[in-house]
Design an enzyme around this catalytic site. Structure first.
Site, short mmCIF file in Angstrom:
data_model
loop_
_atom_site.label_atom_id
_atom_site.label_comp_id
_atom_site.label_asym_id
_atom_site.label_seq_id
_atom_site.Cartn_x
_atom_site.Cartn_y
_atom_site.Cartn_z
N TRP A 1 48.53 44.71 41.50
CA TRP A 1 47.80 43.87 42.47
C TRP A 1 48.59 43.66 43.76
O TRP A 1 48.44 42.61 44.41
CB TRP A 1 47.47 42.49 41.87
CG TRP A 1 46.20 42.46 41.11
CD1 TRP A 1 46.05 42.31 39.78
CD2 TRP A 1 44.87 42.60 41.64
NE1 TRP A 1 44.72 42.35 39.44
CE2 TRP A 1 43.98 42.53 40.57
CE3 TRP A 1 44.36 42.81 42.93
CZ2 TRP A 1 42.60 42.64 40.72
CZ3 TRP A 1 42.98 42.91 43.09
CH2 TRP A 1 42.12 42.83 42.00
N ARG B 1 15.15 29.15 59.68
CA ARG B 1 14.26 29.43 58.56
C ARG B 1 13.24 28.30 58.36
O ARG B 1 13.62 27.13 58.29
CB ARG B 1 15.10 29.61 57.29
CG ARG B 1 14.30 29.80 56.02
CD ARG B 1 13.67 31.16 55.94
NE ARG B 1 12.96 31.35 54.68
CZ ARG B 1 12.01 32.26 54.52
NH1 ARG B 1 11.66 33.05 55.52
NH2 ARG B 1 11.41 32.39 53.35
N GLU C 1 48.75 33.90 44.85
CA GLU C 1 49.82 32.99 45.31
C GLU C 1 49.81 31.67 44.54
O GLU C 1 50.05 30.60 45.09
CB GLU C 1 49.77 32.81 46.82
CG GLU C 1 49.82 34.17 47.50
CD GLU C 1 50.20 34.16 48.94
OE1 GLU C 1 50.80 33.19 49.39
OE2 GLU C 1 49.90 35.17 49.61
N THR D 1 47.47 30.26 41.00
CA THR D 1 46.07 29.89 40.78
C THR D 1 45.89 28.39 41.02
O THR D 1 46.85 27.63 41.14
CB THR D 1 45.65 30.19 39.32
OG1 THR D 1 46.43 29.35 38.47
CG2 THR D 1 45.84 31.66 38.95
C1 LIG Z 1 43.19 39.80 45.70
C2 LIG Z 1 44.53 39.65 45.05
C3 LIG Z 1 45.68 39.93 45.76
C4 LIG Z 1 46.94 39.81 45.14
N1 LIG Z 1 48.07 40.15 45.85
C5 LIG Z 1 49.29 40.07 45.22
C6 LIG Z 1 50.49 40.48 45.90
O1 LIG Z 1 50.47 40.87 47.08
N2 LIG Z 1 51.66 40.42 45.24
C7 LIG Z 1 51.75 39.99 43.93
O2 LIG Z 1 52.86 39.97 43.39
N3 LIG Z 1 50.63 39.61 43.26
C8 LIG Z 1 49.41 39.64 43.87
N4 LIG Z 1 48.27 39.26 43.21
C9 LIG Z 1 48.37 38.81 41.82
C10 LIG Z 1 48.19 37.29 41.68
O3 LIG Z 1 49.25 36.62 42.29
C11 LIG Z 1 48.04 36.97 40.18
O4 LIG Z 1 46.80 37.52 39.77
C12 LIG Z 1 48.07 35.47 39.92
O5 LIG Z 1 49.36 34.95 40.16
C13 LIG Z 1 47.67 35.13 38.49
O6 LIG Z 1 48.37 35.92 37.58
P1 LIG Z 1 47.57 36.71 36.43
O7 LIG Z 1 46.49 37.48 37.08
O8 LIG Z 1 48.56 37.46 35.61
O9 LIG Z 1 46.91 35.59 35.57
P2 LIG Z 1 47.59 34.75 34.39
O10 LIG Z 1 48.90 34.21 34.83
O11 LIG Z 1 47.56 35.57 33.14
O12 LIG Z 1 46.59 33.54 34.25
C14 LIG Z 1 45.35 33.63 33.54
C15 LIG Z 1 44.74 32.22 33.54
O13 LIG Z 1 45.61 31.32 32.84
C16 LIG Z 1 45.93 30.23 33.68
N5 LIG Z 1 47.29 29.77 33.39
C17 LIG Z 1 48.44 30.51 33.34
N6 LIG Z 1 49.48 29.72 33.06
C18 LIG Z 1 48.99 28.45 32.95
C19 LIG Z 1 49.57 27.18 32.66
N7 LIG Z 1 50.90 27.03 32.48
N8 LIG Z 1 48.76 26.10 32.60
C20 LIG Z 1 47.41 26.22 32.81
N9 LIG Z 1 46.81 27.39 33.08
C21 LIG Z 1 47.59 28.49 33.16
C22 LIG Z 1 45.80 30.76 35.11
O14 LIG Z 1 45.63 29.71 36.05
C23 LIG Z 1 44.58 31.64 34.96
O15 LIG Z 1 43.42 30.87 35.04
C24 LIG Z 1 47.01 39.37 43.79
C25 LIG Z 1 45.84 39.07 43.09
C26 LIG Z 1 44.61 39.21 43.70
C27 LIG Z 1 43.36 38.90 42.91
#
Ligand SMILES: Cc1cc2nc3c(=O)[nH]c(=O)nc-3n(C[C@H](O)[C@H](O)[C@H](O)COP(=O)(O)OP(=O)(O)OC[C@H]3O[C@@H](n4cnc5c(N)ncnc54)[C@H](O)[C@@H]3O)c2cc1C
Length: 399
Positions: free
Chosen positions: A165, A281, A376, A378
């Site tokens: 990502w 509209r 950055e 969630t």
């Molecule tokens: C459009 C886009 C651009 C991006 N650009 C970058 C980039 O440039 N560089 C980079 O490094 N990453 C990037 N990312 C990645 C992004 O930072 C991650 O997707 C994000 O940090 C969440 O990590 P994950 O997807 O592994 O979800 P997970 O960490 O697996 O989380 C899954 C769910 O569990 C929840 N969760 C996790 N831990 C906890 C907790 N302790 N308590 C409660 N809830 C929790 C989360 O909030 C989420 O709802 C990008 C993502 C997107 C969609």
């Protein structure tokens, strides 16, 4: 410290006007085309550099524009109003990467990379997320091996691991890549994390577009990057061995403010579209704007936008005063992204069937804004940061 004053300064109005003209004249007219083609024309980067936007808050001596943080927030707001992919490009390049190198880099690292990045010649990316490590940064599995051989007092490192990502990931020439350093394996997980400045124009580094069609930010360049025992060129460590967790968190604090400001832009664009549509509209012999439920939706959209704006500008203003802003930045990102998500959802509804088609831009705002709630940190992670800042005891490690 300045007293409370809600007016923008002449400098802030100057940067807002430059960004607005660029966003409305150069970006907005092609936003739908970029969304459909999945590409952002690279020429836009040169134009942003020419206008001084990419240089952001950096000093002139490093090619920067010496904006204050409120001005930078205004720039992101204007870009976000036109296109989240373009705003996302710049937030990663200028805030996550350039501000981070400026904060943590040695004089040599700064002069090597920052002027070239301000001019748009070198694009930057920030590579933290991995398949098994997203919110839990300390669980990253990418490993940096440190060679036992030193030449002319220089250490040598190689990287193995996979990042996903990564915004700007296939076009970037420099990446801040986070890895655990093998020589620190006896330390706590977050104390092993080290930030490396990695030159990415190396054919041994595998860089591919992320599989699948993203919900939004379709013109962004999201990459999977794989390192296989990749040797790193000179001066790769940013901020010191074992300092990577702090480097990562400080960069995210810069980036989160940019994301929050981008959310203001999307929110404003939703409001503009709804006001125009509600006036035009007609149903039941009246403008839909004459119905109280539509007025209620528009009023709420405006009230929450103003609340978001105050939170974003407060965090930016505090940065300009040199105050700690971790709490205020997370509050701004949490609130502004959520409020804009709600506004985008309402905007689609308010446009009826038209809102469901890309003939109108609100469906793009609806798809794009969801990303701002995720990357950055969630929405859940922002709440954790906010709560920890309030509940922490001295010495507790924060996110
Ligand atoms: C459009 C886009 C651009 C991006 N650009 C970058 C980039 O440039 N560089 C980079 O490094 N990453 C990037 N990312 C990645 C992004 O930072 C991650 O997707 C994000 O940090 C969440 O990590 P994950 O997807 O592994 O979800 P997970 O960490 O697996 O989380 C899954 C769910 O569990 C929840 N969760 C996790 N831990 C906890 C907790 N302790 N308590 C409660 N809830 C929790 C989360 O909030 C989420 O709802 C990008 C993502 C997107 C969609």
């Amino acid at each position: 410290m300045n007293s409370m004053d809600f007016r923008l300064t002449d400098r802030q109005i100057h940067w807002q006007a430059i960004a607005q003209e660029f966003a409305q004249q150069r970006v907005a007219p092609i936003a739908r085309e970029m969304d459909e083609s999945g590409e952002m024309p690279l020429s836009l980067i040169g134009e942003m550099a020419e206008l001084g936007l990419l240089g952001g808050t950096l000093p002139k001596s490093l090619g920067g524009s010496e904006m204050d943080h409120v001005s930078l927030a205004l720039v992101y707001e204007e870009l976000g109003r036109a296109c989240s992919s373009v705003r996302g490009f710049m937030t990663v390049h200028s805030s996550l990467v350039m501000q981070c190198i400026n904060q943590w880099g040695t004089e040599e690292q700064k002069s090597r990379y920052l002027p070239a990045m301000a001019s748009g010649e070198v694009i930057g990316c920030y590579a933290l997320t991995e398949p098994e490590a997203g919110s839990d940064v300390a669980s990253i599995q990418t490993i940096a091996k440190k060679s036992s051989v030193q030449i002319e007092n220089q250490n040598f490192y190689s990287l193995t691991g996979e990042k996903i990502w990564i915004t700007n990931g296939t076009i970037a020439r420099i990446g801040i890549v986070f890895a655990k350093l093998d020589t620190l394996h006896e330390k706590k997980p977050h104390e092993q994390v080290t930030a490396f400045l990695v030159r990415l124009n190396n054919p041994d580094i595998e860089r591919t577009r992320m599989p699948g069609e993203p919900l939004g930010h379709r013109a962004s360049d999201h990459a999977r990057i794989v390192f296989r025992d990749t040797p790193l060129s000179d001066l790769p460590v940013l901020g010191g061995e074992g300092m990577g967790f702090k480097v990562a968190m400080s960069a995210l604090e810069h980036g989160r403010l940019g994301v929050a400001a981008g959310a203001l832009g999307v929110h404003q664009a939703c409001l503009d579209a709804c006001v125009a549509f509600a006036k035009e509209r007609k149903q039941f012999g009246k403008r839909i704007g004459d119905f109280e439920m539509i007025q209620s939706a528009i009023a709420e959209m405006k009230a929450t936008l103003d609340a978001s704006r105050l939170l974003v500008y407060r965090a930016a203003w505090m940065k300009d005063q040199g105050l700690p802003t971790k709490l205020e930045t997370s509050i701004a990102k949490y609130f502004a992204a959520n409020a804009a998500c709600k506004a985008a959802s309402e905007a689609v509804l308010l446009h009826g069937g038209r809102g469901y088609s890309n003939e109108y831009p609100v469906e793009r705002y609806y798809r794009d804004i969801k990303g701002l709630q995720i990357y950055e940190g969630t929405e859940h992670i922002q709440k954790i940061v906010i709560a920890w800042e309030l509940l922490k005891e001295p010495g507790l490690r924060g996110l």
